[in-house]
Design a protein around this motif. Structure first.
Motif, PDB file in Angstrom:
ATOM      1  N   ILE A   1       1.058  -1.249  -0.248  1.00 24.23           N
ATOM      2  CA  ILE A   1       0.122   0.021   0.271  1.00 24.23           C
ATOM      3  C   ILE A   1       1.141   1.342  -0.217  1.00 24.23           C
ATOM      4  N   THR A   2       1.278   1.936  -1.119  1.00 25.26           N
ATOM      5  CA  THR A   2       1.749   3.156  -1.809  1.00 25.26           C
ATOM      6  C   THR A   2       1.789   4.352  -0.431  1.00 25.26           C
ATOM      7  N   LYS A   3       2.316   4.458   0.851  1.00 21.95           N
ATOM      8  CA  LYS A   3       1.777   5.509   2.081  1.00 21.95           C
ATOM      9  C   LYS A   3       2.878   5.423   2.037  1.00 21.95           C
ATOM     10  N   PRO A   4       3.518   7.018   1.860  1.00 20.31           N
ATOM     11  CA  PRO A   4       5.142   7.665   2.842  1.00 20.31           C
ATOM     12  C   PRO A   4       4.615   7.253   4.428  1.00 20.31           C
ATOM     13  N   ALA A   5       6.020   6.479   4.597  1.00 23.18           N
ATOM     14  CA  ALA A   5       6.596   6.747   5.849  1.00 23.18           C
ATOM     15  C   ALA A   5       6.019   7.944   7.025  1.00 23.18           C
ATOM     16  N   PRO A   6       5.478   7.978   8.381  1.00 26.47           N
ATOM     17  CA  PRO A   6       5.195   8.606   8.971  1.00 26.47           C
ATOM     18  C   PRO A   6       6.275   9.357   9.557  1.00 26.47           C
ATOM     19  N   LYS A   7       6.437  11.435   9.945  1.00 24.58           N
ATOM     20  CA  LYS A   7       7.432  11.814   9.630  1.00 24.58           C
ATOM     21  C   LYS A   7       7.538  11.452  11.616  1.00 24.58           C
ATOM     22  N   GLY A   8       8.927  11.156  11.614  1.00 26.40           N
ATOM     23  CA  GLY A   8       9.743  11.442  12.874  1.00 26.40           C
ATOM     24  C   GLY A   8       9.962   9.957  13.818  1.00 26.40           C
ATOM     25  N   LEU A   9      10.059   9.017  12.994  1.00 30.11           N
ATOM     26  CA  LEU A   9       9.989   8.119  12.594  1.00 30.11           C
ATOM     27  C   LEU A   9      11.382   7.466  14.337  1.00 30.11           C
ATOM     28  N   ASP A  10      11.249   6.901  15.250  1.00 30.05           N
ATOM     29  CA  ASP A  10      12.331   6.854  15.805  1.00 30.05           C
ATOM     30  C   ASP A  10      13.393   5.929  16.085  1.00 30.05           C
ATOM     31  N   SER A  11      13.524   6.761  15.068  1.00 31.54           N
ATOM     32  CA  SER A  11      15.083   5.317  14.037  1.00 31.54           C
ATOM     33  C   SER A  11      16.285   6.626  13.370  1.00 31.54           C
ATOM     34  N   ALA A  12      17.668   6.299  14.433  1.00 31.67           N
ATOM     35  CA  ALA A  12      18.415   7.572  13.158  1.00 31.67           C
ATOM     36  C   ALA A  12      18.833   6.974  11.907  1.00 31.67           C
ATOM     37  N   HIS A  13      18.321   5.820  11.790  1.00 36.66           N
ATOM     38  CA  HIS A  13      18.320   4.805  10.219  1.00 36.66           C
ATOM     39  C   HIS A  13      16.776   4.660   9.643  1.00 36.66           C
ATOM     40  N   ALA A  14      16.319   5.629  10.112  1.00 37.19           N
ATOM     41  CA  ALA A  14      14.665   5.411   9.032  1.00 37.19           C
ATOM     42  C   ALA A  14      14.738   5.228   7.588  1.00 37.19           C
ATOM     43  N   TYR A  15      15.089   4.406   7.548  1.00 40.25           N
ATOM     44  CA  TYR A  15      15.038   4.000   5.726  1.00 40.25           C
ATOM     45  C   TYR A  15      15.350   2.396   5.503  1.00 40.25           C
ATOM     46  N   LEU A  16      15.146   2.542   4.501  1.00 38.28           N
ATOM     47  CA  LEU A  16      15.161   0.452   4.015  1.00 38.28           C
ATOM     48  C   LEU A  16      16.278   0.629   2.807  1.00 38.28           C
ATOM     49  N   LEU A  17      17.826  -0.520   3.126  1.00 37.59           N
ATOM     50  CA  LEU A  17      18.917  -0.502   2.102  1.00 37.59           C
ATOM     51  C   LEU A  17      18.513  -1.810   1.331  1.00 37.59           C
ATOM     52  N   GLY A  18      18.232  -1.362   0.249  1.00 40.26           N
ATOM     53  CA  GLY A  18      18.019  -2.271  -0.791  1.00 40.26           C
ATOM     54  C   GLY A  18      19.676  -2.709  -0.996  1.00 40.26           C
ATOM     55  N   ILE A  19      20.037  -4.184  -0.559  1.00 35.10           N
ATOM     56  CA  ILE A  19      21.408  -4.683  -1.270  1.00 35.10           C
ATOM     57  C   ILE A  19      21.110  -6.121  -1.601  1.00 35.10           C
ATOM     58  N   PRO A  20      22.003  -6.493  -2.657  1.00 39.65           N
ATOM     59  CA  PRO A  20      21.645  -8.369  -2.709  1.00 39.65           C
ATOM     60  C   PRO A  20      22.349  -8.946  -1.653  1.00 39.65           C
ATOM     61  N   GLN A  21      21.428 -10.057  -1.380  1.00 41.40           N
ATOM     62  CA  GLN A  21      21.584 -11.244  -0.405  1.00 41.40           C
ATOM     63  C   GLN A  21      23.236 -11.621  -0.778  1.00 41.40           C
ATOM     64  N   PRO A  22      23.204 -12.026  -1.629  1.00 43.08           N
ATOM     65  CA  PRO A  22      24.770 -12.577  -1.818  1.00 43.08           C
ATOM     66  C   PRO A  22      25.551 -11.466  -1.256  1.00 43.08           C
ATOM     67  N   VAL A  23      25.719 -10.617  -1.155  1.00 43.67           N
ATOM     68  CA  VAL A  23      26.355  -9.331  -0.260  1.00 43.67           C
ATOM     69  C   VAL A  23      26.534  -9.566   1.045  1.00 43.67           C
ATOM     70  N   ILE A  24      25.270  -9.358   1.785  1.00 41.54           N
ATOM     71  CA  ILE A  24      25.130  -9.691   2.680  1.00 41.54           C
ATOM     72  C   ILE A  24      25.919 -10.975   3.725  1.00 41.54           C
ATOM     73  N   VAL A  25      25.653 -11.557   2.700  1.00 36.67           N
ATOM     74  CA  VAL A  25      25.707 -13.366   3.086  1.00 36.67           C
ATOM     75  C   VAL A  25      27.447 -13.065   3.705  1.00 36.67           C
ATOM     76  N   HIS A  26      27.797 -12.855   2.479  1.00 39.54           N
ATOM     77  CA  HIS A  26      29.723 -11.904   1.968  1.00 39.54           C
ATOM     78  C   HIS A  26      30.194 -10.865   3.409  1.00 39.54           C
ATOM     79  N   LEU A  27      29.097 -10.030   3.497  1.00 36.56           N
ATOM     80  CA  LEU A  27      30.060  -9.273   4.914  1.00 36.56           C
ATOM     81  C   LEU A  27      29.969 -10.095   5.943  1.00 36.56           C
ATOM     82  N   LEU A  28      28.429 -10.363   5.921  1.00 37.02           N
ATOM     83  CA  LEU A  28      28.748 -11.279   7.539  1.00 37.02           C
ATOM     84  C   LEU A  28      29.797 -12.088   7.658  1.00 37.02           C
ATOM     85  N   GLU A  29      29.655 -13.235   6.355  1.00 33.51           N
ATOM     86  CA  GLU A  29      30.716 -14.548   7.202  1.00 33.51           C
ATOM     87  C   GLU A  29      32.091 -14.023   6.965  1.00 33.51           C
TER      88      GLU A  29
END
Length: 514
Positions: A118-146
Motif C-alpha cells: 500500500i503506497t503510503k509514505p512513512a510517517p514523520k519522526g520515526l524513532d530511529s537514526a536509520h529510518a530508511y530501507l537499504l536495498g542490497i543484494p543478499q549474497p553481499v549481505i552473506v559475504h560481509l557477515l561471513e
C-alpha cells in the motif's frame, strides 16, 4: 576463504558445563561414556552460512566462543537477489560497526509502502537514526557477515552437510554426510525452511502449506520500457503481486503469480515465465537471457520449540512465511542477535539459570506476529472482491498517522517490546542511536557487551565490568536518569539506585565476578 584453525581440545581453563535442562527430550540419545565420545572440538557448530548463521557466528566470536559454521553449498549463490534491510536490522549493523560497509553496497530508499504494497509514505519522526530501507543484494549481505565472522575468528567449512547428530548432557556429536564426526557443546540449525537439524530434532513445524505461488527472476526484455510501464500500471489496478521493474543494463526484475502450486524443488524455466506473462498481461514482453529464475510460495509455519537441550533453531529453520513486507531475512538476523550473547554467556559460564530460555520466550512471539501480519498482507493482495474492499478501507485508515506508524513499526521491528516485567514503556524496548559525548550510542556497543549509560555519574557496573561497559554522560540525549542495555540494545533497567541496578545486573549478567 582462508579461516583460522582451532585446536581440537578445549583449553585447560575452559570448563565443560553440563546441561541439567535436558531431561527426556527428543534428539537426546543415551550418553556415551567419556572414553567413547569424540573430544570437544568447538563450543558451537552452526548448520548454515546464510545471513542468520553468519550473524550468529560473529556474535559468538565477540565473546571468544569457538565456532564452526557448516555450509552445504560449495560456492555462494550465483545470482544477486536484492533484499531490503529494515530499520531494526540497520540498527543492529550499526551496533557492530558493520553499517558503513553495508551502505557501500546498497541503495537507500524511503521507509514506506511496505505493508501489502500500500503506497503510503512513512510517517514523520520515526524513532530511529536509520529510518530508511537499504536495498542490497543478499549474497553481499552473506559475504560481509561471513567475512566479519571469519575476521573475528570463526571457521567456515563449505560443502559440508549435517546428516545426523546425537546430544548428551555434555555436548553434541554431529555426523556429516561423508561420515566425519565433530563434537561441540551446542548445535544451532540455521539451515533454512527445509532444515535438516529441525527434522532430526523432531520439532513440529505446524502451519499452512502454500496456497499460491509466485515466479521471480531477472531477465532482459524485448519491448520498449513505455509499453511495459503501461501494462504494469493497468494490471496493478487489481493484482499487486505482478511486477516488472528495470534493474539496470536492460535487465528487468520480473514477479508474476501463477495459477497453481507446483513442486518448489523444481526450478521454473523461462518458458514458465512466458506462459504466465501471456496469461496475465497478454504478452510475454519478449523476455530472454535470464540471469536467474526462482519460485516461492506462501507457506506459513512456526517451529513449536526453538530449543531442545543443546540444539537450537534460528532463522528460516524456525519460521517460514511469504516474503510480503520483506521481513524474512531481517527476522533471522534479529534471531541471531538475540541468541548470540545468551548462548555465549551459557558457554562462558556466567549466564543466569534461565537466560538461554529467554531466547524462545522473546523471539517465538515475535515470529508469531510476523506470520500473522504476512497472512493479513497476503489476504490484502488477493484479487477477490472481499479482500479488495478491505484493502481500500485500510488504505484510507493509513491516512491516520497512528495507523501508518503502527504498521511501519511492526514491519521494521522497531515496535518490539520484550516482557521484562512492570516498568516504564521504554523497558524491554530497544534504545535508538542517541548522541553521547563519545559520538553515537551504537558506537559503544561494537564489542557485544552490556552497557550502563549513567547520566547521574554516580553508578558503577562494579563486579560485572568484565561483561558490562560503563558510560558516564550527564549530557546524553535521554529523558530518564540511567539505563542498562543488554548486548542487543534492549533496555533491561531504568533508574538511578545502585542496589536496584545490582539486582538487574545479576538478573541479566549472572553472579558478579570474584
Amino acid at each position: 576463504m582462508d579461516s583460522p584453525q582451532f585446536t581440537t581440545e578445549p583449553s585447560s581453563n575452559d570448563t565443560v558445563e553440563r546441561d541439567s535442562t535436558l531431561g527426556d527430550v527428543p534428539g537426546l540419545r543415551s550418553p556415551a561414556s567419556g572414553a567413547d565420545r569424540a573430544p570437544l572440538m568447538f563450543d558451537v557448530i552452526i548448520a548454515g552460512c546464510g545471513p542468520t548463521g553468519a550473524m550468529l557466528a560473529a556474535e559468538l566470536r565477540l565473546h571468544d566462543v569457538r565456532v564452526l559454521v557448516l555450509e552445504k553449498e560449495t560456492e555462494p549463490v550465483p545470482f544477486a537477489r536484492i533484499v531490503g534491510l529494515h530499520i531494526r536490522s540497520l540498527e543492529l549493523m550499526a551496533m557492530r560497526g558493520l553499517l558503513d560497509r553495508m551502505l557501500e553496497h546498497g541503495r537507500q530508499r524511503p521507509a514506506g509502502g511496505f505493508f501489502a504494497a500500500i503506497t503510503k509514505p512513512a510517517p514523520k519522526g520515526l524513532d530511529s537514526a536509520h529510518a530508511y530501507l537499504l536495498g542490497i543484494p543478499q549474497p553481499v549481505i552473506v559475504h560481509l557477515l561471513e567475512e566479519h565472522a571469519i575476521q573475528l575468528g570463526a571457521q567456515v567449512r563449505r560443502g559440508c552437510t549435517v546428516a545426523d547428530f546425537e546430544q548428551d548432557d555434555e555436548g553434541v556429536t554431529v555426523e556429516l554426510a561423508d561420515g566425519e564426526q565433530l563434537r561441540s557443546r551446542y548445535l544451532v540449525g540455521c539451515d533454512g525452511g527445509r532444515s535438516t537439524v529441525r527434522k532430526l530434532l523432531g520439532v513440529g513445524f505446524p502451519g499452512e502449506p502454500s496456497r499460491t505461488e509466485t515466479l521471480m527472476g531477472e531477465m532482459e526484455v524485448g519491448v520498449p520500457q513505455e509499453e511495459i510501464a503501461a501494462k504494469v500500471t493497468a494490471i496493478h489496478e487489481t493484482d499487486k503481486r505482478f511486477s516488472l521493474r528495470p534493474f539496470g543494463e536492460g535487465v528487468y526484475r520480473v514477479v508474476v503469480p501463477v495459477a497453481e502450486v507446483s513442486d518448489r524443488a523444481e526450478p521454473p524455466t523461462l518458458e514458465d515465465f512466458k506462459q504466465q506473462l501471456r496469461a496475465i498481461a497478454g504478452t510475454d514482453f519478449g523476455v530472454h537471457s535470464p540471469r536467474w529464475l526462482s519460485r516461492f510460495g506462501d507457506a506459513t509455519r512456526l517451529a513449536e520449540r526453538y530449543r531442545v537441550g543443546r540444539v537450537l533453531l534460528a532463522g528460516d529453520a524456525a519460521h517460514i512465511h511469504p516474503p510480503t513486507g520483506g521481513q524474512g531475512l531481517n527476522l533471522g538476523v534479529q534471531d541471531a542477535f538475540n541468541l548470540g550473547w545468551k548462548l555465549a554467556a551459557q558457554i562462558r559460564g556466567w549466564a543466569p539459570g534461565t537466560l538461554l530460555d529467554t531466547y524462545q520466550a522473546e523471539r517465538h512471539p515475535v515470529a508469531e506476529d510476523v506470520l500473522d501480519n504476512t497472512r493479513a498482507q497476503m489476504e490484502l493482495l488477493s484479487t477477490e472482491p472481499g479482500p479488495q474492499a478491505m484493502r481500500r478501507l485500510l488504505t484510507e485508515l493509513m491516512d491516520f498517522d497512528e495507523v501508518n506508524r503502527f504498521l511501519i513499526e511492526k514491519i521494521t521491528a522497531i515496535g518490539i517490546r520484550y516482557d521484562f516485567g512492570e516498568g516504564p514503556d521504554l523497558l524491554g524496548r530497544r534504545l535508538r542511536d542517541i548522541d553521547v559525548k563519545q559520538g553515537r550510542l551504537y558506537g559503544q556497543l561494537h564489542r557485544g557487551r552490556g552497557l550502563l549509560l549513567d547520566r547521574t555519574e554516580r553508578l558503577t557496573a562494579g563486579s560485572w565490568s568484565d561483561r558490562v561497559d560503563h558510560l558516564a554522560d550527564p549530557t546524553a540525549a535521554l529523558d530518564v536518569p540511567c539505563v542498562l542495555l543488554r548486548p542487543d540494545g534492549h533496555v533491561a533497567w531504568i533508574g538511578d539506585d545502585q542496589q536496584d541496578l545490582d539486582d538487574h545486573l545479576s538478573r541479566w549478567f549472572g553472579k558478579p565476578a570474584n
